[in-house]
Design a protein around this motif. Structure first.
Motif, PDB file in Angstrom:
ATOM      1  N   ASN A  92       0.734  -0.896   0.155  1.00 16.96           N
ATOM      2  CA  ASN A  92       0.113  -0.414  -0.385  1.00 16.96           C
ATOM      3  C   ASN A  92       0.563   0.830  -0.138  1.00 16.96           C
ATOM      4  OD1 ASN A  92      -2.428   0.843  -0.154  1.00 16.96           O
ATOM      5  ND2 ASN A  92      -1.983   2.032   2.230  1.00 16.96           N
ATOM      6  N   CYS A 107       0.926   3.035   7.822  1.00 21.26           N
ATOM      7  CA  CYS A 107       0.414   2.770   7.175  1.00 21.26           C
ATOM      8  C   CYS A 107      -1.582   2.271   7.638  1.00 21.26           C
ATOM      9  CB  CYS A 107       0.609   1.016   6.072  1.00 21.26           C
ATOM     10  SG  CYS A 107      -0.464   0.427   5.113  1.00 21.26           S
ATOM     11  N   ARG A 108      -2.626   2.955   6.599  1.00 22.31           N
ATOM     12  CA  ARG A 108      -3.752   2.598   6.650  1.00 22.31           C
ATOM     13  C   ARG A 108      -4.189   1.628   6.401  1.00 22.31           C
ATOM     14  NH1 ARG A 108      -6.893   4.449   2.256  1.00 22.31           N
ATOM     15  NH2 ARG A 108      -5.659   4.524   0.408  1.00 22.31           N
ATOM     16  N   TYR A 109      -3.563   0.800   5.070  1.00 19.69           N
ATOM     17  CA  TYR A 109      -4.179  -0.409   5.275  1.00 19.69           C
ATOM     18  C   TYR A 109      -3.970  -1.508   6.531  1.00 19.69           C
ATOM     19  CZ  TYR A 109      -5.137  -4.182   1.402  1.00 19.69           C
ATOM     20  OH  TYR A 109      -6.065  -5.363   1.292  1.00 19.69           O
ATOM     21  N   HIS A 110      -3.545  -2.032   7.206  1.00 21.43           N
ATOM     22  CA  HIS A 110      -3.245  -2.916   8.105  1.00 21.43           C
ATOM     23  C   HIS A 110      -2.590  -2.280   9.454  1.00 21.43           C
ATOM     24  CE1 HIS A 110      -3.991  -5.798   4.657  1.00 21.43           C
ATOM     25  NE2 HIS A 110      -4.312  -5.324   5.393  1.00 21.43           N
TER      26      HIS A 110
END
Length: 377
Positions: A92, A107-110
């Protein structure tokens, strides 16, 4: 790869230009992107967004060709680091817009977290992963090199930037010591329907100025126009006639006593730094395909009172005039009749030099690929 190896005679009096088919070749373009551009130095265009320690800004390195997502962050000591902008977990993008990163990146994903230097600190759910975090979990840090206020980076540089710039240092470095500020109004992009190399060909000679740029021609003396070539760069110098803007060069400068109106510096393969009495304009040439290119303009101003005068007074008009003639050439080289031309020995030295550099680097890349294929089982 029928066009390779390229052969450009070292003697400009005998040499012929690049073959017409070079400029629209998808194979040549792919080889350039895969093997040549990653080894070159490129300007970091976002340093003006890093006013304070902890500021960070993303950009895409050579968007449309390398298209490498990177970010720049200013450290506590004022230094600027260039890091990969891709999370090492699932890829990401970490930073989507300029912002603060004093406490690092998340990281805004995980939820993987990195410090401001790119070191992976933590990720939820990875408590039982052996050896986590390891070296591969940290963000890659790219090499950087400064030249005055300008910062450069590279994915895999072949040559130290200081070595490349050394031949022109005494001439141009003093012009980078004055305070410069970015002019946002002059930051713009242009699209040209032509090979990036044709645009470089045009930039690398003043031969066309009297024919293509009537206003610019009145600010530079054709008779005194000079070209100097070095290993991976070249320099064109234009002197200004009486009454036109010229540098106030100090005693001891190599050109002291001359009325220089513009220095045009080319860093192989695609960076152009144009020095005027008011400051520095930068052209970053981004290949977009075999027959398309984008030119990003940045203007760093030292003296606003001199901005609209002299050789660098109307860059927009000059750019449009250049684009028109380059696109005309792009149509012409697709001719079934035209093959390749010759060089004017006293006017097109830098074009010849550029073609020799392209031949050197592309031939080496082609040979690496051929040797690699030959040794595969």
């Amino acid at each position: 790869m029928d066009l390779l190896p390229l052969d450009i005679d070292a003697d400009i009096r005998r040499a012929r230009t690049l073959p017409a088919g070079f400029y629209g070749s998808a194979d040549i373009h792919d080889l350039l992107v895969r093997e040549v551009l990653p080894r070159t130095w490129q300007l970091v265009p976002v340093t003006h967004q890093l006013a304070a320690p902890g500021d960070a800004a993303p950009w895409t390195l050579l968007d449309g060709s390398l298209s490498e997502p990177l970010l720049a962050v200013r450290g506590a000591g004022g230094e600027v680091r260039v890091l990969s902008n891709v999370c090492t977990h699932r890829g990401n993008l970490l930073l989507e817009a300029p912002g603060r990163a004093a406490d690092g990146f998340r990281c805004r994903y995980h939820g993987r977290r990195f410090d401001a230097g790119g070191r992976c600190l933590f990720m939820p759910g990875f408590e039982e992963v052996d050896g986590f975090p390891g070296p591969e979990d940290h963000l890659a840090r790219l090499p950087t090199a400064s030249w005055g206020p300008l910062l450069f980076t590279s994915l895999a540089p072949e040559t130290d930037l200081a070595v490349i710039l050394a031949p022109v240092g005494a001439r141009l470095e003093p012009l980078l010591t004055v305070p410069l500020h970015l002019d946002p109004a002059a930051t713009r992009s242009y699209q040209v329907e032509a090979s990036w190399a044709l645009y470089c060909d045009n930039y690398l000679e003043g031969f066309h100025i009297p024919f293509v740029h009537p206003a610019l021609a009145g600010t530079l003396e054709e008779a005194s126009y000079r070209t100097e070539t070095y290993d991976l760069c070249s320099l064109q110098t234009g002197e200004a006639p009486a009454g036109q803007e010229a540098f106030d060069l100090p005693a001891g400068h190599p050109d002291a006593g001359r009325r220089v109106g513009g220095y045009y510096f080319f860093l192989f393969p695609n960076t152009m730094l144009n020095f005027y009495p008011w400051g520095v304009s930068v052209n970053i040439l981004l290949p977009q395909g075999p027959d398309r290119a984008r030119i990003d303009y940045l203007a760093y101003v030292a003296d606003d009172t001199r901005r609209a005068r002299g050789a660098g007074g109307d860059l927009h008009t000059v750019e449009l005039e250049d684009e028109a003639v380059v696109e005309s050439v792009a149509r012409g080289v697709r001719s079934r009749i035209y093959r390749r031309g010759r060089y004017a020995p006293t006017r097109e030295q830098a074009v010849h030099h550029f073609h020799r550099l392209l031949a050197r680097h592309l031939n080496a890349a082609w040979e690496r690929g051929a040797n690699s294929s030959a040794t595969r089982p």
